[in-house]
Scaffold this motif. Structure first.
Motif, PDB file in Angstrom:
ATOM      1  N   HIS A   1      -0.195   3.804  -5.054  1.00 27.92           N
ATOM      2  CA  HIS A   1      -0.617   5.906  -4.776  1.00 27.92           C
ATOM      3  C   HIS A   1      -1.144   6.088  -6.100  1.00 27.92           C
ATOM      4  O   HIS A   1      -2.667   6.478  -5.580  1.00 27.92           O
ATOM      5  CB  HIS A   1       0.558   6.396  -4.676  1.00 27.92           C
ATOM      6  CG  HIS A   1       0.453   7.865  -3.633  1.00 27.92           C
ATOM      7  ND1 HIS A   1      -1.218   7.698  -3.432  1.00 27.92           N
ATOM      8  CD2 HIS A   1       0.817   8.959  -4.814  1.00 27.92           C
ATOM      9  CE1 HIS A   1      -0.984   9.452  -3.103  1.00 27.92           C
ATOM     10  NE2 HIS A   1       0.253   9.673  -3.933  1.00 27.92           N
TER      11      HIS A   1
ATOM     12  N   GLU B   1      -6.100   0.569 -11.828  1.00 30.00           N
ATOM     13  CA  GLU B   1      -4.887   0.196 -10.745  1.00 30.00           C
ATOM     14  C   GLU B   1      -3.778  -0.906 -12.208  1.00 30.00           C
ATOM     15  O   GLU B   1      -4.308  -1.396 -12.673  1.00 30.00           O
ATOM     16  CB  GLU B   1      -4.869  -0.948 -10.276  1.00 30.00           C
ATOM     17  CG  GLU B   1      -5.691  -1.943 -10.687  1.00 30.00           C
ATOM     18  CD  GLU B   1      -6.179  -3.306  -9.044  1.00 30.00           C
ATOM     19  OE1 GLU B   1      -5.475  -3.359  -7.813  1.00 30.00           O
ATOM     20  OE2 GLU B   1      -7.023  -2.818  -8.501  1.00 30.00           O
TER      21      GLU B   1
ATOM     22  N   PRO C   1     -11.184  -5.797  -3.985  1.00 25.81           N
ATOM     23  CA  PRO C   1     -11.904  -5.351  -5.131  1.00 25.81           C
ATOM     24  C   PRO C   1     -12.307  -3.416  -4.556  1.00 25.81           C
ATOM     25  O   PRO C   1     -12.742  -3.632  -3.432  1.00 25.81           O
ATOM     26  CB  PRO C   1     -12.291  -5.774  -6.053  1.00 25.81           C
ATOM     27  CG  PRO C   1     -13.282  -5.987  -5.420  1.00 25.81           C
ATOM     28  CD  PRO C   1     -12.089  -7.002  -3.652  1.00 25.81           C
ATOM     29  N   GLU C   2     -11.877  -2.781  -5.384  1.00 29.68           N
ATOM     30  CA  GLU C   2     -12.724  -1.225  -5.566  1.00 29.68           C
ATOM     31  C   GLU C   2     -14.030  -1.768  -5.385  1.00 29.68           C
ATOM     32  O   GLU C   2     -14.047  -2.052  -6.538  1.00 29.68           O
ATOM     33  CB  GLU C   2     -12.132  -0.015  -6.187  1.00 29.68           C
ATOM     34  CG  GLU C   2     -10.338   0.171  -5.864  1.00 29.68           C
ATOM     35  CD  GLU C   2     -10.835   1.201  -5.285  1.00 29.68           C
ATOM     36  OE1 GLU C   2     -11.563   2.134  -4.804  1.00 29.68           O
ATOM     37  OE2 GLU C   2      -9.742   2.087  -4.782  1.00 29.68           O
TER      38      GLU C   2
ATOM     39  N   SER D   1       0.522  -1.225   0.416  1.00 32.05           N
ATOM     40  CA  SER D   1      -0.107   0.536  -0.030  1.00 32.05           C
ATOM     41  C   SER D   1       0.993   1.420  -0.411  1.00 32.05           C
ATOM     42  O   SER D   1       0.518   2.600  -0.728  1.00 32.05           O
ATOM     43  CB  SER D   1      -1.357  -0.245   1.038  1.00 32.05           C
ATOM     44  OG  SER D   1       0.116   0.257   2.578  1.00 32.05           O
ATOM     45  N   ASP D   2       2.038   0.573   0.255  1.00 41.99           N
ATOM     46  CA  ASP D   2       2.389   2.110   0.062  1.00 41.99           C
ATOM     47  C   ASP D   2       4.062   2.169  -0.666  1.00 41.99           C
ATOM     48  O   ASP D   2       4.676   3.339  -0.927  1.00 41.99           O
ATOM     49  CB  ASP D   2       3.938   1.997   1.249  1.00 41.99           C
ATOM     50  CG  ASP D   2       4.615   1.100   1.677  1.00 41.99           C
ATOM     51  OD1 ASP D   2       4.486   0.341   1.284  1.00 41.99           O
ATOM     52  OD2 ASP D   2       5.582   1.204   2.882  1.00 41.99           O
ATOM     53  N   SER D   3       3.924   1.550  -2.310  1.00 37.70           N
ATOM     54  CA  SER D   3       4.557   2.196  -3.065  1.00 37.70           C
ATOM     55  C   SER D   3       3.706   3.130  -4.221  1.00 37.70           C
ATOM     56  O   SER D   3       2.541   3.747  -3.664  1.00 37.70           O
ATOM     57  CB  SER D   3       4.107   0.693  -4.352  1.00 37.70           C
ATOM     58  OG  SER D   3       3.219   0.370  -4.601  1.00 37.70           O
ATOM     59  N   MET D   4       4.246   3.572  -5.122  1.00 42.26           N
ATOM     60  CA  MET D   4       3.508   4.761  -5.594  1.00 42.26           C
ATOM     61  C   MET D   4       3.125   3.887  -7.062  1.00 42.26           C
ATOM     62  O   MET D   4       1.602   5.071  -6.867  1.00 42.26           O
ATOM     63  CB  MET D   4       5.281   5.055  -6.546  1.00 42.26           C
ATOM     64  CG  MET D   4       4.852   6.214  -7.932  1.00 42.26           C
ATOM     65  SD  MET D   4       3.959   7.685  -7.648  1.00 42.26           S
ATOM     66  CE  MET D   4       5.070   8.434  -6.511  1.00 42.26           C
TER      67      MET D   4
ATOM     68  N   ALA E   1      -3.292   4.292  -8.421  1.00 42.81           N
ATOM     69  CA  ALA E   1      -4.775   3.689  -7.664  1.00 42.81           C
ATOM     70  C   ALA E   1      -5.671   4.213  -6.855  1.00 42.81           C
ATOM     71  O   ALA E   1      -6.517   4.369  -7.167  1.00 42.81           O
ATOM     72  CB  ALA E   1      -4.436   1.693  -7.364  1.00 42.81           C
ATOM     73  N   ARG E   2      -4.465   4.586  -5.993  1.00 44.24           N
ATOM     74  CA  ARG E   2      -5.904   5.668  -4.802  1.00 44.24           C
ATOM     75  C   ARG E   2      -6.027   6.670  -5.514  1.00 44.24           C
ATOM     76  O   ARG E   2      -7.466   7.029  -5.564  1.00 44.24           O
ATOM     77  CB  ARG E   2      -5.338   5.921  -3.418  1.00 44.24           C
ATOM     78  CG  ARG E   2      -4.464   4.662  -2.523  1.00 44.24           C
ATOM     79  CD  ARG E   2      -4.431   5.054  -1.441  1.00 44.24           C
ATOM     80  NE  ARG E   2      -3.115   5.794  -1.506  1.00 44.24           N
ATOM     81  CZ  ARG E   2      -2.353   5.012  -1.435  1.00 44.24           C
ATOM     82  NH1 ARG E   2      -2.190   3.513  -0.679  1.00 44.24           N
ATOM     83  NH2 ARG E   2      -1.071   5.535  -1.288  1.00 44.24           N
ATOM     84  N   CYS E   3      -5.244   7.748  -6.221  1.00 44.95           N
ATOM     85  CA  CYS E   3      -6.017   8.700  -6.702  1.00 44.95           C
ATOM     86  C   CYS E   3      -6.137   8.594  -8.599  1.00 44.95           C
ATOM     87  O   CYS E   3      -6.474  10.077  -9.137  1.00 44.95           O
ATOM     88  CB  CYS E   3      -4.361   9.771  -6.966  1.00 44.95           C
ATOM     89  SG  CYS E   3      -3.542   9.570  -5.935  1.00 44.95           S
ATOM     90  N   ALA E   4      -6.947   6.929  -8.825  1.00 51.62           N
ATOM     91  CA  ALA E   4      -7.143   7.657 -10.230  1.00 51.62           C
ATOM     92  C   ALA E   4      -8.645   7.895 -10.135  1.00 51.62           C
ATOM     93  O   ALA E   4      -9.952   7.679  -9.510  1.00 51.62           O
ATOM     94  CB  ALA E   4      -7.734   5.675 -10.550  1.00 51.62           C
TER      95      ALA E   4
ATOM     96  N   PRO F   1      -6.850  14.295 -10.627  1.00 51.67           N
ATOM     97  CA  PRO F   1      -5.806  14.833 -11.476  1.00 51.67           C
ATOM     98  C   PRO F   1      -4.460  13.492 -11.408  1.00 51.67           C
ATOM     99  O   PRO F   1      -4.231  13.234 -10.460  1.00 51.67           O
ATOM    100  CB  PRO F   1      -5.611  15.722 -11.173  1.00 51.67           C
ATOM    101  CG  PRO F   1      -5.842  15.611  -9.137  1.00 51.67           C
ATOM    102  CD  PRO F   1      -6.925  14.765  -9.443  1.00 51.67           C
ATOM    103  N   GLY F   2      -4.148  13.824 -12.390  1.00 53.12           N
ATOM    104  CA  GLY F   2      -2.479  13.203 -12.492  1.00 53.12           C
ATOM    105  C   GLY F   2      -1.394  12.851 -11.648  1.00 53.12           C
ATOM    106  O   GLY F   2      -1.496  14.628 -10.989  1.00 53.12           O
ATOM    107  N   VAL F   3      -0.385  12.220 -11.276  1.00 51.33           N
ATOM    108  CA  VAL F   3       0.925  12.265  -9.703  1.00 51.33           C
ATOM    109  C   VAL F   3       1.865  12.762 -11.011  1.00 51.33           C
ATOM    110  O   VAL F   3       2.128  11.766 -11.598  1.00 51.33           O
ATOM    111  CB  VAL F   3      -0.012  10.832  -9.208  1.00 51.33           C
ATOM    112  CG1 VAL F   3       1.533  10.749  -8.705  1.00 51.33           C
ATOM    113  CG2 VAL F   3      -1.101  11.005  -8.659  1.00 51.33           C
TER     114      VAL F   3
END
Lengths: 414, 323
Positions: free
Chosen positions: B55, B140, B107-108, B49-52, B57-60, B63-65
Motif C-alpha cells: 500500500h 517501494e 516494475p512501475e 498486494s494486500d500488505s501495508m 508503494a502504491r501511495c508513493a 501524501p504520507g500514509v
C-alpha cells in the motif's frame, strides 16, 4: 464502492481487465488516509485477541483518538499499553466511562457471552457502539442488545466485516446484477490450525479466558468463525436457511475439550438450495472462503481477494476480452478490481491489487463514517441478530445432534 | 520435553522451541507468538498486494500514509541503520533487485532514475501523525533484510508478557532470538553453518542474525533478500546487493551479528555483507565476519557471544623429495 451500488460499472471492469493478471475485486480503498471530517474519541472494551487487533487498526485513523481501554485481566492491560500509546487503561468499563465521560464511541471486544452488559451500559451512557460479532451467545441477549440499540438513537454497528469489505461489495454487485444468474449452491469453509486455547498462568482465570472452549457460554466454531460467513451469504442472496443439520467432533486437539474442533453443517433454504459449511482447527488448507455457484458462473471470495469463474455458456460481456485471469487447476478465474479506472489511470494495475488493510479496518472505517457523516450503518443490531441467530441454530444442531428448523420469528428482534 | 511450533511466513519457516511445565499453556502462548509473526507478515510482505508495504508503494509520490506504531518503528530503524551504515543497508532496493533480474514482478513505469528510487532520503517519517511517505512514484519498500528479525522481536515480547521466558525462535534459520537458556545451561548454542567446525553463537536473551553473500544449499546462513518472496532469485550467488555498486556484493562471505534486537541484528548483518565497515556497527553488537572460506574474524572491543572451534589444520606442504 458502496454496497448499495446496484451493479459494477462496465468501464471500471474494462479497465480492470486491461491492467492486471486476474480481475481482483477492490473499491475505493486507495486513499492514503480516510477522511472523516470530525475528531472522534473512542474507548475500547476488552483487549484480548480481537481488542489487540483493533488497537493496530485504530492507529491508522488520523481523526480517531483512542482515549482509554479496559479489561478485567491485568496482564492484557499491560500488553495493550504497547499498542495504545497515550491511552489510559482501566479495569472496568464503568471506571473508564467515569474518567472519560466525553467519549464519542465504544468498541466492544469482550467475549461473545459478555457483549450485552457493555453494550447496554454504553448505549445508556449515550455512546455510539461497535460490537464485535457474533452479537451475543443467546437469542435473548441479542434481542436485549437490539432493543437497547433501537431506543438509544445512537449508531450501533455489529462487527460483521464482509459488508464493509470493498472486495465483497463489488462481488455482491456482480451477483445481484445477475452475473452468475440463478444461485444453485452455496459453500463456505473456515480452516485454521490453532488450539483455540488462550494462555493463562492463573488457574482461577483459566476458564474465563478460555471461554471459547466452554460449552456453557461458547457458540463454538459456528459462532466464532461461521457467523461472519452466514452474514455474507445472506447479504449476497437475501435469504436465510430454514433448516440446519450439523455434526462435529474433537479430532485435532484431544485435550479433554468438549467443543468440537471440526464441524460440518448443511443448511437448506426455502427454494431447496443448500449451503455446505465446514470449519476445523486442525488444518489450514484453503483457509477461509465462500463460494456462490450459479447457473452462469461462480463467485469465490477469500476476504482480500475475489474471483468470478464463468460457465462456458455464459454470455460474453465485452470487457472479458481484456480481463486478467488466474488459473486454479482446470478453472480460470477473472479477478475483479473495483475502482480499477482510477488505478489504471495511475498505472497501478499491473502489479495486481489487494486490500491494503484487514477486514476489521473497513468495518471500523464504516462505523466512524456513520458517526461522523451519518452514512448508513452497514450492519445494524437487527442484521447482526439474524446472522447470530443462524449460528445459534447451527450450534444447537451440533450439540443436540438433531436438525433444527429455523422460523422467521427466530430471526426477528421481538 | 521442549515444545516446537512452526508457521510459514515471509516466504520461509518460523519455528519456536519453548520449554516449561504445562504443554497446553506453552502451546497457547506459542500460538499467540506465531499469530504475532503472521500479523508482521501481513503488514511487511512486499510481495503480497494486500500488505501495508504494498500500500505504501502504491501511495508513493503522494501524501504520507498513517501506519501502526510497530510499522512506524520498524521503518524508523530502517532509516537509522541505512544512515549509520552509509547506505549499505537499504530498505528500498526493490527496483534494483528487479533491474538485476532478481525479482520477476512487473516494475512501475517511471522515468525517475534508479538512484533516486533507492535513495533512503526519500522516506519521510512523521512521528506526530505516525505516517510514512515515499517521495517518488516507483519507490517501494523491501523489508526482506529486517522483517524476519522484527517479527521475532514482537513474538518474543508476547512470550515474555505471557510468562514464557525460556525459548529459542528462528525465522528461516538465518535469524534467531533466544530468551532464557534451557535449565542447567548458560546459553542456547546455535551453529553458524553446517560443517563440523562451524562457529557457534551462544545466545541468552539475545538475538543472532547471519547473512551470507553466497547462499549454500542446506546452510543456515542464507539471509533472504526479500520478505515473502514468491520467486527465488535467478542468481543465487549475489542475493545481497551492494547498493552503491548496484550489483551483487563482493565483500564478506558472511557476517553474524548478536545483539538485543533481532531486527537490528538482521539489518546490520546484511549491511556488513553488503560492504559496511564493522566500525560503523553499534558498539554493543557482537560481530563475527567471514572474509574467506576458512577464516572467521571476531571484531575486537565488543562483547563476544561466539565460540570458534580451532580451524582445520592446513595440510602440510609436501617435503622435498629426491628425484
Amino acid at each position: 464502492m458502496h454496497p448499495s451500488n446496484p451493479s459494477p460499472d462496465r468501464r471500471t471492469i474494462l479497465m480492470a481487465g486491461a491492467g492486471g493478471a486476474a480481475t481482483q475485486i477492490l473499491p475505493d480503498f486507495l486513499a492514503a488516509r480516510p477522511y472523516l471530517g470530525a475528531d472522534l474519541r473512542v474507548g475500547l472494551v476488552g483487549v484480548g485477541r480481537q481488542g489487540r487487533a483493533m488497537l493496530v487498526e485504530l492507529g491508522k485513523f488520523d481523526e480517531v483518538t483512542l482515549v482509554a481501554y479496559c479489561d478485567t485481566d491485568e496482564r492484557r492491560l499491560r500488553s495493550a499499553s504497547r499498542r495504545a500509546r497515550g491511552a489510559q487503561g482501566y479495569a472496568t468499563q464503568e471506571s473508564m466511562l467515569a474518567a472519560h465521560p466525553d467519549l464519542d464511541a465504544l468498541l466492544i471486544a469482550t467475549p461473545t457471552h459478555l457483549h450485552r452488559e457493555p453494550c447496554e451500559e454504553g448505549l445508556a451512557a449515550e455512546k455510539h457502539i461497535y460490537c464485535e460479532s457474533p452479537l451475543a451467545h443467546t437469542l435473548a441477549d441479542c434481542r436485549a442488545i437490539t432493543a437497547a440499540a433501537s431506543s438509544a438513537g445512537k449508531v450501533f454497528q455489529t462487527g460483521y466485516q464482509g459488508r464493509a469489505n470493498p472486495v465483497y461489495a463489488l462481488a455482491r454487485s456482480f451477483v445481484r446484477s445477475g452475473a452468475i444468474r440463478d444461485v444453485v449452491s452455496l459453500a463456505a469453509q473456515s480452516n485454521q490450525k490453532n488450539s483455540w486455547r488462550t494462555p493463562s498462568s492463573d488457574p482461577a482465570r483459566e476458564k474465563a479466558l478460555n471461554w471459547r472452549l466452554d460449552p456453557e457460554v461458547s457458540l463454538g466454531l459456528p459462532g466464532e468463525l461461521g457467523a461472519q460467513q452466514f452474514d455474507v451469504l445472506h447479504w449476497f442472496t437475501s435469504k436465510y436457511p430454514v433448516r440446519v443439520e450439523a455434526s462435529g467432533a474433537v479430532l485435532a486437539w484431544r485435550d479433554g475439550r468438549k467443543i468440537p474442533d471440526t464441524v460440518h453443517a448443511k443448511m437448506t433454504y426455502k427454494d431447496g438450495s443448500q449451503l455446505d459449511w465446514s470449519a476445523t482447527l486442525g488444518n489450514t488448507y484453503n483457509g477461509t472462503q465462500e463460494l456462490l455457484m450459479g447457473t452462469m458462473g461462480t463467485v469465490r471470495l477469500a476476504w482480500s481477494h475475489g474471483w468470478l469463474f464463468k460457465e462456458s455458456d455464459a454470455p460474453t460481456q465485452g470487457w472479458e476480452v481484456y480481463a486478467n485471469r488466474q488459473q486454479f487447476h482446470n478453472d480460470e478465474g477473472i479477478t475483479l478490481i473495483a475502482d480499477a479506472t482510477k488505478l489504471a489511470s495511475q498505472g497501478k494495475l499491473k502489479k495486481g491489487v489487494g486490500l491494503p488493510h484487514p477486514g476489521l479496518y473497513y468495518g471500523l472505517e464504516s462505523f466512524f463514517q456513520s458517526i461522523a457523516k451519518g452514512s448508513e450503518v452497514i450492519c445494524s443490531a437487527e442484521e447482526g441478530l439474524r446472522a447470530t441467530a443462524i449460528a445459534i441454530k447451527v450450534q444447537a444442531a451440533l450439540s443436540t445432534g438433531m436438525p433444527q428448523d429455523i422460523d422467521e420469528s427466530d430471526l426477528t428482534s421481538k | 520435553m521442549p515444545l516446537r511450533l512452526a508457521c510459514q511466513a515471509m516466504g520461509t519457516r518460523f519455528e519456536l522451541v519453548l520449554t516449561g511445565q504445562h504443554e497446553d499453556q506453552l502451546r497457547a502462548v506459542g500460538e499467540l507468538a506465531l499469530e504475532e509473526i503472521q500479523i508482521a507478515h501481513r503488514r511487511w510482505n512486499a510481495f503480497a498486494s494486500d500488505s501495508m508495504v504494498a500500500h505504501l508503494a502504491r501511495c508513493a509520490g503522494g501524501p504520507g500514509v498513517k501506519v501502526d506504531p510497530e510499522t512506524f518503528e520498524l521503518l524508523h530503524l530502517c532509516v537509522e541503520v541505512a544512515k549509520n551504515s552509509h547506505g549499505f543497508f537499504n530498505p528500498l532496493l526493490g527496483p534494483l533487485l528487479r533491474q538485476l533480474g532478481l525479482r520477476d514482478d512487473i516494475p512501475e513505469e517511471t522515468t525517475t532514475p534508479l538512484t533516486t528510487l533507492i535513495d533512503v532520503k526519500g522516506i519521510s517519517l512523521d512521528p506526530d501523525s505516525c505516517s510514512v511517505g515515499l517521495a517518488r512514484a516507483g519507490m517501494e519498500l523491501d523489508l526482506g533484510a529486517i522483517a524476519k528479525g522484527a517479527a521475532l522481536d514482537l513474538a518474543a515480547q508476547v512470550l515474555i508478557e505471557e510468562g514464557v521466558n525460556c525459548a529459542l525462535m528462528h525465522g528461516g534459520t538465518s535469524t534467531a532470538l533466544a530468551l532464557d537458556p534451557p535449565p542447567g545451561k548458560d546459553a542456547w548454542q546455535v551453529a553458524i553453518g553446517t560443517d563440523e567446525h562451524a562457529p557457534q553463537a551462544l545466545l541468552a536473551n539475545t538475538a543472532l542474525s547471519v547473512s551470507a553473500a553466497h547462499s549454500r544449499h542446506g546452510s543456515p546462513i542464507a539471509s533472504s533478500s526479500a520478505t515473502g518472496q514468491e520467486h527465488q532469485p535467478r542468481n543465487r550467488h549475489s542475493h545481497i546487493l551492494d547498493p552503491h555498486q548496484a550489483c551483487g556484493t563482493r565483500h564478506l562471505l558472511a557476517a553474524a551479528v548478536v545483539g538485543p534486537s533481532a531486527a537490528a541484528c538482521d539489518a546490520w548483518s546484511t549491511a556488513l555483507v553488503a560492504g559496511c565497515r564493522p566500525t560503523d556497527v553499534p558498539a554493543d553488537l557482537s560481530l563475527l565476519t567471514q572474509p574467506s572460506p576458512d577464516s572467521w574474524l571476531l571484531s575486537p572491543g565488543r562483547p563476544n557471544c561466539f565460540r570458534i572451534e580451532p580451524c582445520i589444520p592446513a595440510t602440510p606442504p609436501p617435503t622435498a623429495a629426491p628425484f
